[in-house]
Design a protein around this motif. Structure first.
Motif, short mmCIF file in Angstrom:
data_model
loop_
_atom_site.label_atom_id
_atom_site.label_comp_id
_atom_site.label_asym_id
_atom_site.label_seq_id
_atom_site.Cartn_x
_atom_site.Cartn_y
_atom_site.Cartn_z
N VAL A 72 29.15 -24.80 33.09
CA VAL A 72 30.55 -24.89 32.68
C VAL A 72 30.58 -25.00 31.16
N ARG A 73 31.13 -24.01 30.53
CA ARG A 73 31.12 -23.93 29.07
C ARG A 73 32.47 -24.33 28.48
N GLU A 74 32.71 -23.88 27.23
CA GLU A 74 33.89 -24.33 26.48
C GLU A 74 35.18 -23.82 27.11
N SER A 75 36.27 -24.43 26.73
CA SER A 75 37.58 -24.03 27.23
C SER A 75 38.24 -23.07 26.25
N PHE A 76 39.26 -22.36 26.75
CA PHE A 76 40.06 -21.48 25.91
C PHE A 76 41.45 -21.40 26.53
N ILE A 77 42.40 -20.94 25.75
CA ILE A 77 43.77 -20.78 26.23
C ILE A 77 43.98 -19.32 26.60
N ASN A 78 44.31 -19.07 27.87
CA ASN A 78 44.47 -17.68 28.31
C ASN A 78 45.84 -17.12 27.92
N SER A 79 46.09 -15.89 28.32
CA SER A 79 47.31 -15.19 27.91
C SER A 79 48.58 -15.84 28.45
N GLN A 80 48.44 -16.66 29.52
CA GLN A 80 49.61 -17.36 30.08
C GLN A 80 49.77 -18.76 29.48
N GLY A 81 48.93 -19.07 28.48
CA GLY A 81 49.02 -20.36 27.84
C GLY A 81 48.36 -21.48 28.61
N GLU A 82 47.48 -21.13 29.56
CA GLU A 82 46.80 -22.12 30.39
C GLU A 82 45.37 -22.31 29.91
N GLU A 83 44.88 -23.55 30.01
CA GLU A 83 43.51 -23.84 29.60
C GLU A 83 42.54 -23.43 30.70
N SER A 84 41.56 -22.63 30.35
CA SER A 84 40.55 -22.17 31.29
C SER A 84 39.17 -22.53 30.78
N ARG A 85 38.20 -22.55 31.67
CA ARG A 85 36.81 -22.81 31.32
C ARG A 85 35.97 -21.55 31.52
N ILE A 86 35.05 -21.33 30.61
CA ILE A 86 34.09 -20.24 30.74
C ILE A 86 32.93 -20.73 31.61
N ILE A 87 32.52 -19.91 32.58
CA ILE A 87 31.42 -20.26 33.48
C ILE A 87 30.30 -19.23 33.28
N HIS A 88 29.18 -19.66 32.76
CA HIS A 88 28.02 -18.79 32.66
C HIS A 88 27.24 -18.84 33.97
N ARG A 89 26.90 -17.68 34.49
CA ARG A 89 26.12 -17.58 35.72
C ARG A 89 24.79 -16.92 35.39
N LEU A 90 23.72 -17.65 35.61
CA LEU A 90 22.39 -17.19 35.28
C LEU A 90 21.55 -17.10 36.54
N THR A 91 20.60 -16.18 36.57
CA THR A 91 19.75 -16.02 37.75
C THR A 91 18.29 -15.93 37.34
N ARG A 92 17.43 -16.16 38.32
CA ARG A 92 15.99 -15.96 38.18
C ARG A 92 15.40 -15.83 39.58
N ASP A 93 14.23 -15.22 39.67
CA ASP A 93 13.60 -15.04 40.98
C ASP A 93 13.07 -16.35 41.53
N ASN A 94 12.50 -17.19 40.68
CA ASN A 94 11.96 -18.48 41.10
C ASN A 94 11.85 -19.40 39.90
N ASP A 95 11.41 -20.65 40.13
CA ASP A 95 11.44 -21.64 39.06
C ASP A 95 10.30 -21.51 38.06
N THR A 96 9.49 -20.47 38.16
CA THR A 96 8.47 -20.21 37.14
C THR A 96 8.98 -19.26 36.06
N GLN A 97 10.19 -18.75 36.24
CA GLN A 97 10.75 -17.77 35.31
C GLN A 97 11.92 -18.37 34.54
N PRO A 98 12.23 -17.80 33.37
CA PRO A 98 13.38 -18.28 32.60
C PRO A 98 14.69 -17.79 33.20
N TRP A 99 15.77 -18.51 32.94
CA TRP A 99 17.08 -18.09 33.38
C TRP A 99 17.56 -16.91 32.54
#
Length: 240
Positions: A72-99
């Motif tokens: 859950v990243r920083e917030s911003f004000i959308n075109s309707q004047g509402e506060e939204s949050r940016i969500i980064h979605r990261l993936t990896r094959d397994n826990d030996t690899q970087p996101w």
């Protein structure tokens, strides 16, 4: 990783089986009930084990097993004047690899609803105050057909194992769809949220079953997608 995935799935089953049931809706304690289940606090992260099967024809499918991290990243004000949050979605094959960054979604909590914009589609994931048996149209903000979501129940999940610790938390189960005829299709979609954590489990099983004469009675999947996501870790980025 498989051990963690199995443990997480078992935990979700416990959540579903331990939920409160009954004919009468559970009254909201206050107008904000439910907002802490969505939990879009800045710098929160959640990590999941994912198993996905994509069906393209009878006996032809592609199975993917990987891990997903939401930040859950920083917030911003959308075109309707509402506060939204940016969500980064990261993936990896397994826990030996970087996101690796896979996609960017956004989410917002309004006065009486939580909205997630997933791949440019706005979905009403939750409504407030949250009460068992409450129903709403998840597609009210997009052009898709009406899709009735429903809060099935609330429950208490004990001994949820994440980050090598045991936790006790309350859960909310939301049914997005539960429809099948046993012959030609299956459409089951369900999400489980935990108080002050967020989403802990997601199950989508939307498939078309082969109904041709050579397939009858065999329950062979012709097309569609199975997707299961279970949490195994959560916390705050600055605590890593």
């Amino acid at each position: 990783m498989w051990k963690k995935a199995c443990l997480s799935f078992f935990i979700v089953l416990l959540a579903l089986s331990s939920c409160q049931t009954g004919e009468d809706p559970i009254p909201a304690l206050d107008a904000d009930r439910g907002k802490s289940y969505f939990f879009m606090v800045e710098n929160k992260y959640r990590e999941y084990n994912v198993r996905e099967i994509r069906y393209s024809a009878v006996n032809i499918s592609d199975t993917l097993v990987y891990q997903l991290r939401e930040e859950v990243r920083e917030s911003f004000i959308n075109s309707q004047g509402e506060e939204s949050r940016i969500i980064h979605r990261l993936t990896r094959d397994n826990d030996t690899q970087p996101w690796v960054l896979d996609s960017v979604w956004t989410a917002r909590i309004e006065k009486d609803r939580a909205v997630s914009i997933e791949n440019n589609i706005s979905i009403v994931k939750m409504v407030f105050p949250s009460q068992a048996e409450r129903v709403w149209d998840g597609n009210i903000f997009n052009t898709k057909a009406v899709d009735q979501f429903k809060i099935l129940n609330f429950g208490v999940l004990t001994n949820i194992a994440v980050n090598n610790d045991l936790e006790t938390t309350s859960t909310m189960t939301i049914e997005q769809e539960n429809d099948e005829d046993g012959i030609t299709f299956k459409n089951i979609r369900r999400e489980v949220y935990a108080d002050s954590i967020g989403l802990i489990s997601k199950l989508y099983n939307v498939v078309k079953i082969c109904s041709r004469s050579e397939c009858l009675g065999q329950q062979l999947i012709e097309s569609g997608r199975f997707y299961r996501e279970t949490i195994y870790a959560h916390g705050f980025i600055d605590e890593d």
